[in-house]
Structure formats: structure tokens, C-alpha cells
Scaffold this motif. Structure first.
Motif, short mmCIF file in Angstrom:
data_model
loop_
_atom_site.label_atom_id
_atom_site.label_comp_id
_atom_site.label_asym_id
_atom_site.label_seq_id
_atom_site.Cartn_x
_atom_site.Cartn_y
_atom_site.Cartn_z
N GLN A 64 -1.50 -27.57 -17.95
CA GLN A 64 -1.00 -28.54 -17.30
C GLN A 64 -2.56 -29.68 -17.15
OE1 GLN A 64 0.78 -28.55 -13.61
NE2 GLN A 64 1.31 -30.37 -13.61
N ASP A 67 -2.51 -31.24 -20.26
CA ASP A 67 -0.69 -32.15 -20.61
C ASP A 67 -1.46 -33.51 -19.74
OD1 ASP A 67 -0.04 -30.18 -21.80
OD2 ASP A 67 0.94 -29.34 -20.50
N VAL A 68 -1.91 -33.65 -18.83
CA VAL A 68 -1.64 -34.46 -17.93
C VAL A 68 -2.57 -35.78 -18.60
CG1 VAL A 68 -2.44 -35.38 -15.34
CG2 VAL A 68 -1.04 -33.49 -15.56
N SER A 71 -0.99 -37.32 -21.92
CA SER A 71 -0.30 -37.75 -21.75
C SER A 71 -0.88 -39.54 -20.85
CB SER A 71 0.80 -38.13 -20.28
OG SER A 71 1.34 -38.27 -20.18
N TRP A 72 -2.16 -39.31 -20.29
CA TRP A 72 -2.23 -40.71 -20.11
C TRP A 72 -3.45 -41.57 -21.20
CZ3 TRP A 72 -5.79 -37.64 -15.18
CH2 TRP A 72 -4.90 -38.22 -14.13
N ARG A 74 -2.20 -40.70 -24.48
CA ARG A 74 -0.94 -42.01 -25.30
C ARG A 74 -0.29 -42.71 -25.19
NH1 ARG A 74 1.23 -35.39 -25.36
NH2 ARG A 74 1.25 -35.20 -27.69
N ARG A 75 -0.21 -42.98 -23.61
CA ARG A 75 0.41 -44.61 -22.76
C ARG A 75 -0.71 -44.94 -22.75
NH1 ARG A 75 -0.30 -42.66 -17.14
NH2 ARG A 75 1.67 -41.29 -18.00
N THR A 80 4.15 -41.93 -27.12
CA THR A 80 4.82 -40.46 -26.28
C THR A 80 5.11 -39.36 -26.65
OG1 THR A 80 7.41 -41.41 -26.95
CG2 THR A 80 6.29 -43.10 -25.00
N ALA A 81 5.09 -38.74 -25.96
CA ALA A 81 5.10 -37.02 -26.74
C ALA A 81 5.86 -37.20 -27.81
CB ALA A 81 5.56 -36.10 -25.87
N THR A 89 1.61 -32.28 -30.88
CA THR A 89 1.10 -30.96 -30.36
C THR A 89 2.54 -30.24 -31.05
OG1 THR A 89 1.29 -32.43 -27.95
CG2 THR A 89 1.69 -30.08 -28.00
#
Length: 116
Positions: A64, A67-68, A71-72, A74-75, A80-81, A89
Motif C-alpha cells: 500500500q 500504491d499510495v 497514485s500521487w 500519477r496525479r 490515473t491507474a 502497473t
């Protein structure tokens, strides 16, 4: 360390700066480390365990956390995923950074059909 370029993404490890299409990205230390590590291996799928070892300097950890941070990141890359542009991924395998399909040169022989 040389400046790394993947499509419109530029990562300068010495100056700890990253730009996307000429616009500087405001990244945290960990986001930059993750991006620089992946940019140094464009197109290579990096297992999560290797990311933990190389970016977090840990031999164990929580997926996680990765993943976090992805995510940040990617933003900040404007993706986005569900609609990746640079960060892809591969479920159960790892993560890879590669240029968007539009940035990859077409190397098909003349007259060849596009892949479907």
C-alpha cells in the motif's frame, strides 16, 4: 548521473528535478526517488520488492505504501491507474515506466498491419 528522458518526461538526478513536457514537477523526495529509479529502467517491469529495497531501502514493507506514492505520482503526471500514460502497473508483477504510445516510434516494416 545523466539526465534521463522518457518521452516528454525529463529527470535530472543530480539536480533532483523532473519536468513533464517542459513543465517542472513539484515532487516530494520519495516521489522523485521513485520516478528517477523507474526512469533509469524505461520499459522494464520492476517488482514491488525491488522498489522497496531500492527506493525505500527496506527488505519488507506494505504494498500500500508503494500504491499510495504511485497514485500521487500519477496525479502529478496527469494520469490515473485506469488511464496510464507513463506509469503502468502489471498486477502481481510490478511497475514499469515507458513513454506514451504516441511517443514511441513506429518500427513496423512498410506495409505491415498495425497490431490489434
Amino acid at each position: 548521473a545523466p539526465v534521463l528522458r522518457v518521452g516528454g518526461l525529463t529527470v535530472d538526478p543530480l539536480r533532483r528535478q523532473a519536468e513533464l513536457d517542459g513543465v517542472r514537477l513539484d515532487l516530494t523526495r520519495r516521489e522523485f526517488d521513485l520516478l528517477a529509479f523507474l526512469a533509469g529502467r524505461p520499459g522494464v517491469v520492476v517488482p514491488r520488492r525491488e522498489l522497496l529495497a531500492e527506493v525505500w531501502q527496506q527488505s519488507y514493507g506494505d504494498d500500500q505504501t508503494i500504491d499510495v506514492h504511485l497514485s500521487w505520482l500519477r496525479r502529478k503526471l496527469g494520469e490515473t491507474a485506469a488511464r496510464p500514460r507513463y506509469l503502468h502497473t502489471l498486477r502481481g508483477v510490478g511497475v514499469k515506466l515507458e513513454p506514451p504510445a504516441a511517443d514511441v516510434p513506429d518500427v513496423r516494416p512498410p506495409g505491415a498491419e498495425p497490431a490489434r
